[in-house]
Design a protein around this motif. Structure first.
Motif, PDB file in Angstrom:
ATOM      1  N   LEU A   1      36.934  29.051 -13.232  1.00 57.57           N
ATOM      2  CA  LEU A   1      37.084  28.464 -12.071  1.00 57.57           C
ATOM      3  C   LEU A   1      36.374  28.188 -11.052  1.00 57.57           C
ATOM      4  O   LEU A   1      36.542  26.835 -10.576  1.00 57.57           O
ATOM      5  N   GLN A   2      35.471  28.886 -10.800  1.00 61.68           N
ATOM      6  CA  GLN A   2      34.474  28.475  -9.680  1.00 61.68           C
ATOM      7  C   GLN A   2      33.717  27.299 -10.145  1.00 61.68           C
ATOM      8  O   GLN A   2      33.285  26.479  -9.407  1.00 61.68           O
ATOM      9  N   LYS A   3      33.096  27.432 -11.216  1.00 63.01           N
ATOM     10  CA  LYS A   3      32.478  26.167 -11.863  1.00 63.01           C
ATOM     11  C   LYS A   3      33.190  24.909 -11.660  1.00 63.01           C
ATOM     12  O   LYS A   3      32.499  24.033 -11.632  1.00 63.01           O
ATOM     13  N   ALA A   4      34.422  25.127 -12.126  1.00 61.54           N
ATOM     14  CA  ALA A   4      35.151  23.796 -12.038  1.00 61.54           C
ATOM     15  C   ALA A   4      35.665  23.462 -10.665  1.00 61.54           C
ATOM     16  O   ALA A   4      36.270  22.393 -10.289  1.00 61.54           O
ATOM     17  N   GLY A   5      35.282  24.285  -9.488  1.00 57.85           N
ATOM     18  CA  GLY A   5      35.615  23.806  -8.151  1.00 57.85           C
ATOM     19  C   GLY A   5      37.068  24.103  -7.988  1.00 57.85           C
ATOM     20  O   GLY A   5      37.800  23.580  -6.741  1.00 57.85           O
TER      21      GLY A   5
ATOM     22  N   GLU B   1      43.614  14.798 -17.037  1.00 56.50           N
ATOM     23  CA  GLU B   1      42.591  14.085 -17.049  1.00 56.50           C
ATOM     24  C   GLU B   1      41.525  14.612 -15.881  1.00 56.50           C
ATOM     25  O   GLU B   1      40.316  14.266 -16.048  1.00 56.50           O
ATOM     26  N   THR B   2      41.762  15.268 -15.310  1.00 48.77           N
ATOM     27  CA  THR B   2      41.029  15.813 -14.011  1.00 48.77           C
ATOM     28  C   THR B   2      40.111  17.046 -14.327  1.00 48.77           C
ATOM     29  O   THR B   2      39.035  17.108 -14.215  1.00 48.77           O
ATOM     30  N   VAL B   3      40.695  18.074 -14.890  1.00 47.27           N
ATOM     31  CA  VAL B   3      40.281  19.518 -15.313  1.00 47.27           C
ATOM     32  C   VAL B   3      39.279  19.295 -16.415  1.00 47.27           C
ATOM     33  O   VAL B   3      39.706  19.040 -17.550  1.00 47.27           O
TER      34      VAL B   3
ATOM     35  N   GLY C   1      41.268  30.501 -17.845  1.00 46.83           N
ATOM     36  CA  GLY C   1      41.511  29.952 -16.663  1.00 46.83           C
ATOM     37  C   GLY C   1      41.971  28.587 -16.701  1.00 46.83           C
ATOM     38  O   GLY C   1      42.418  27.811 -15.770  1.00 46.83           O
ATOM     39  N   TYR C   2      41.918  28.017 -17.887  1.00 47.86           N
ATOM     40  CA  TYR C   2      42.381  26.473 -17.882  1.00 47.86           C
ATOM     41  C   TYR C   2      43.996  26.276 -17.539  1.00 47.86           C
ATOM     42  O   TYR C   2      43.798  25.305 -16.573  1.00 47.86           O
ATOM     43  N   GLN C   3      44.938  26.842 -17.871  1.00 51.51           N
ATOM     44  CA  GLN C   3      46.269  26.578 -17.638  1.00 51.51           C
ATOM     45  C   GLN C   3      46.224  26.653 -16.151  1.00 51.51           C
ATOM     46  O   GLN C   3      46.814  25.841 -15.346  1.00 51.51           O
ATOM     47  N   ALA C   4      45.803  27.809 -15.257  1.00 48.98           N
ATOM     48  CA  ALA C   4      45.651  27.785 -13.877  1.00 48.98           C
ATOM     49  C   ALA C   4      45.223  26.780 -13.260  1.00 48.98           C
ATOM     50  O   ALA C   4      45.503  26.122 -12.397  1.00 48.98           O
ATOM     51  N   ALA C   5      43.949  26.400 -13.984  1.00 57.12           N
ATOM     52  CA  ALA C   5      43.408  25.002 -13.444  1.00 57.12           C
ATOM     53  C   ALA C   5      44.055  23.958 -13.231  1.00 57.12           C
ATOM     54  O   ALA C   5      44.201  23.009 -12.375  1.00 57.12           O
ATOM     55  N   VAL C   6      44.759  23.524 -14.325  1.00 55.93           N
ATOM     56  CA  VAL C   6      45.643  22.659 -14.325  1.00 55.93           C
ATOM     57  C   VAL C   6      46.727  22.588 -13.368  1.00 55.93           C
ATOM     58  O   VAL C   6      47.265  21.705 -12.809  1.00 55.93           O
TER      59      VAL C   6
END
Length: 215
Positions: free
Chosen positions: A121-125, A32-34, A91-96
């Motif tokens: 990842l940078q854009k997503a903080g 829900e966050t990413v 990078g999505y799995q890593a972000a989760v």
């Protein structure tokens, strides 16, 4: 239009994740966050939360949301865990995993994808993910042992070199089998050895590397 797409994430969780039996509240919160739409090419932003994989270039894909949720739930990362990811992709799995409090070392063999993932990842903080260009089938011994290892590409077998890099009580989650179809496998290391569990069938792009597929 709502650029945050928070409502799309909530709908994704209700219709794709909860409905298929993923119950871990920490996984659901991370999804829900990413902002998944940050991790797909711009032309696919409007379908980022749909129930299918999306091409990200170089013959690679971002997995459908359910598969990300399922593999994350099987990995069961805890706050402060060090996780090795084989196959950064977008990078999505890593972000989760990061959103669940893990420190992620992510390996990507395609330099251009690694650059894209760092930008996403940078854009997503996201700040606690390190992306390296490397043959992921060899692992990353510098930070071993790992509390968890996740392989996000199809491997004919889980490389023994990765098992050696797993901590006691650590877990490896991977799609294992021939290139046309695999089974999700979880290996757990305890003081007595390695325990293997098999789950549902899946289909991933192949893991290319010394201990994966040649091409």
């Amino acid at each position: 239009m709502n650029k945050d797409r928070a409502e799309e994430r909530r709908l994704m969780i209700q219709t794709q994740i909860l409905s298929r039996g993923v119950k871990d509240q920490r996984v659901l919160k991370a999804l829900e966050t990413v902002p998944r739409h940050f991790f797909v090419p711009e032309e696919f932003a409007d379908v980022a939360y749909h129930d299918h994989p999306i091409p990200i270039g170089y013959n690679q894909t971002i997995s459908q949301p359910y598969i990300v949720a399922r593999m994350t739930e099987l990995l069961a990362p805890e706050e402060g865990d060090i996780i090795l990811e084989i196959g950064t992709g977008s990078g999505y799995q890593a972000a989760v995993l990061s959103a669940m409090g893990a420190r992620v070392i992510s390996l990507e063999r395609i330099a251009e994808l690694a650059d894209d993932a760092r930008s996403n990842l940078q854009k997503a903080g996201v700040v606690n993910v390190s992306v390296f260009v490397s043959d992921g089938s060899l692992g990353w011994d510098e930070m071993a042992p790992y509390d968890g290892i996740i392989i996000t590409a199809a491997t004919p077998a889980i490389p023994s070199i990765l098992i050696k890099q797993l901590a006691v009580n650590g877990r490896i989650v991977a799609p294992v089998g021939p290139q046309h179809m695999q089974v999700l496998i979880r290996l757990t290391r305890d003081t007595e050895g390695i325990r293997r569990e098999e789950y549902e069938g899946v289909r991933f792009v192949p893991l290319i590397g010394r201990h994966g597929w040649n091409s």
